[in-house]
Scaffold this active site. Sequence first.
Site, PDB file in Angstrom:
ATOM      1  N   HIS A  13       0.814  -1.220   0.000  1.00  0.00           N
ATOM      2  CA  HIS A  13       0.000   0.000   0.000  1.00  0.00           C
ATOM      3  C   HIS A  13       0.846   1.269   0.000  1.00  0.00           C
ATOM      4  CE1 HIS A  13      -3.561   2.247   0.222  1.00  0.00           C
ATOM      5  NE2 HIS A  13      -3.693   2.336   1.531  1.00  0.00           N
ATOM      6  N   LYS A  52     -32.537   4.657  -5.484  1.00  0.00           N
ATOM      7  CA  LYS A  52     -32.642   5.871  -6.289  1.00  0.00           C
ATOM      8  C   LYS A  52     -34.100   6.247  -6.538  1.00  0.00           C
ATOM      9  CE  LYS A  52     -28.156   5.876  -8.566  1.00  0.00           C
ATOM     10  NZ  LYS A  52     -27.422   5.883  -9.856  1.00  0.00           N
ATOM     11  N   TYR A  82     -14.722   6.092   9.325  1.00  0.00           N
ATOM     12  CA  TYR A  82     -14.310   6.904   8.182  1.00  0.00           C
ATOM     13  C   TYR A  82     -14.511   6.171   6.875  1.00  0.00           C
ATOM     14  CZ  TYR A  82      -9.751   4.453   7.718  1.00  0.00           C
ATOM     15  OH  TYR A  82      -8.765   3.528   7.518  1.00  0.00           O
TER      16      TYR A  82
END
Length: 611
Positions: free
Chosen positions: A332, A412, A441
């Site tokens: 990463h 939606k 988060y």
Amino acid sequence: MYFFLVKPVQVILVSDRCLNQQKGLPRVPVPPLWKTCEGYLSALEPIIEEDELKRAKQLVEVFMKGGGVGEELQRSLERKACNTDNWTADLWGKLEYFENRSPVVISTNLPIVCPRLDFRDKQGQIRCAAKIIIALLEFKTTIENETLPAENLGGKPLCMEQYSQLLSTCRIPGLVRDSVVFHAKSANPPKHITVVYNFQFFVVEVYHNDGTSLTVDQLCVQMERICNFTSATNTEPVGILTTLNRDSWSKAYLSLMKDQTNKESLSAIERSIFTLCLDRAIPRESDKYCTCDFHLITHGGGSQWNSANRWFDKSLQIIVAEDGSWGLNLIHIVTDGTVIMAFTDYLVASMKKPEMIQASILPLPMPQKLHFSVTPDIKEIIEQAKRSMDGNIRNFGLSVMVFDHFGKNDLKAHNMSPDAFIQMAIQLAYYRMNKQVCASYEAVSQRMFRHGRVSLLLSTTSVSAAFVKAFDDPEKQNTEKIDLLQKAIKTHKENIKVTGGHDIVAHIIALSLQAVENKIPMPDIFRDISYKKFLNYQLTTSQVKIHLCCFVYVDECFGYSSCYSVHNSHFVIEMAASNTDKRRSTHHLIQNMKDALLDMRALLEQTPRAT
């Protein structure tokens, strides 16, 4: 904490050389001190006690006082930002990656699980691997020739630098902090890959002398040679050493480097374009999205299976098993989610293309087996690594669910953002399990900035906390619950828009590090319990756009890592966590997540829509 999870974005490819736009990208701004402090208190409000919040406000007031330490640290950070391309990238690189001493397996590496392919034998495995190699070399050419299409988001160009760091890169263990070596732009860039089979490493040259790449058939010949060569061997599994914590691995690495043969073998692995891991199939389970695929790509299944058939410090490992399972495992340090997902999309699409017949009679050099001199001390460390890896796997909780009751189309129709709706469902599921609100988060791409990585969207807010607390309250009317849900979703969407250029978490941490660098006594704001709770994320989440993805973050000190993909009529949801805390259960949380989604949709159906 580690930031593995990146919300997918609709990236537009534009016909421009990928690096042409780099110089024009802006630097990440340092946010105003008052704005970050305001956001800091807002983030604390739903997760700490009232008396703790009162004290935190007092400490922030002292910190922001005119001519005080806050302004001094802010000026110091602003000076630093003027002398670096990206102060946030420097921050996370140093703090979270290079100096982190946890094992990279499970904790920090990024595993990507790809859709299973239609083969179940050694020949199919070899041919699949050969096609992936060709696709990778084609992608590599677009990077080197700068013909990789530039990416654009909402009319804004994106930083393309991470693509150039994806290949021929390796993490190097250090006694105090790790480093990364980039060989792609060296005077003599590598022309080989490393192939791992039965725990043994081989160098395979993938280019002819004239610069053309080997064909699929030629690569199949080379891998057949490797498989035949290692059909019966008891070589020490040196690759398992890369699963150790960084302190133990760095010491073992230095011991290995004392021997010239080991030094040459390590250099060959580190310099290689990437590592290909030819794996045995591990036992499968019966669920639709078999979790064994996730385990295989994340950690290899244990020392008795494929965990030693790896070099976890390589920037890119391609993993192909005999049963059609395949995927990627990446470090990463150099890449983030949006780049990895685009790269993976390219590979998956390449596997669907028809093969071109390319006959060749050129002779091929034999693959070169890499040898290691393993001392009794190193052999003992290898045994320790096996025990440690197997223990870490036992403590790794993972659950995957295909939620097929509804998908984004249904949401939606109710004018609900699917991503924000799922974020609220995750928070509701956690609240139902633990009877408390936690810090959480979602990572947002910063690639619109020079050398941009990710910033954090703090998804727990006062309005989301009010929603989860009210949802099961019999005293609350459905209309009030709907109103709270709509406010929470609206706030989440608004926060996404501003988070890219205003990373509260990075700014707060950077200010504390400025105190260390400038040898200033640590301000009370950073010594208070509220600051520790601010950083104690129990939910790290992200939406991903590829079909199967296992971006995991597991640390015994933190909570759950979740990623999910959104489809027209279903969602795929993955939960991971450390099992060292018996109060955690990915199975229970994902079941609570299912219930939360169903209950929230039922609330929408039962409540008349405004006209």
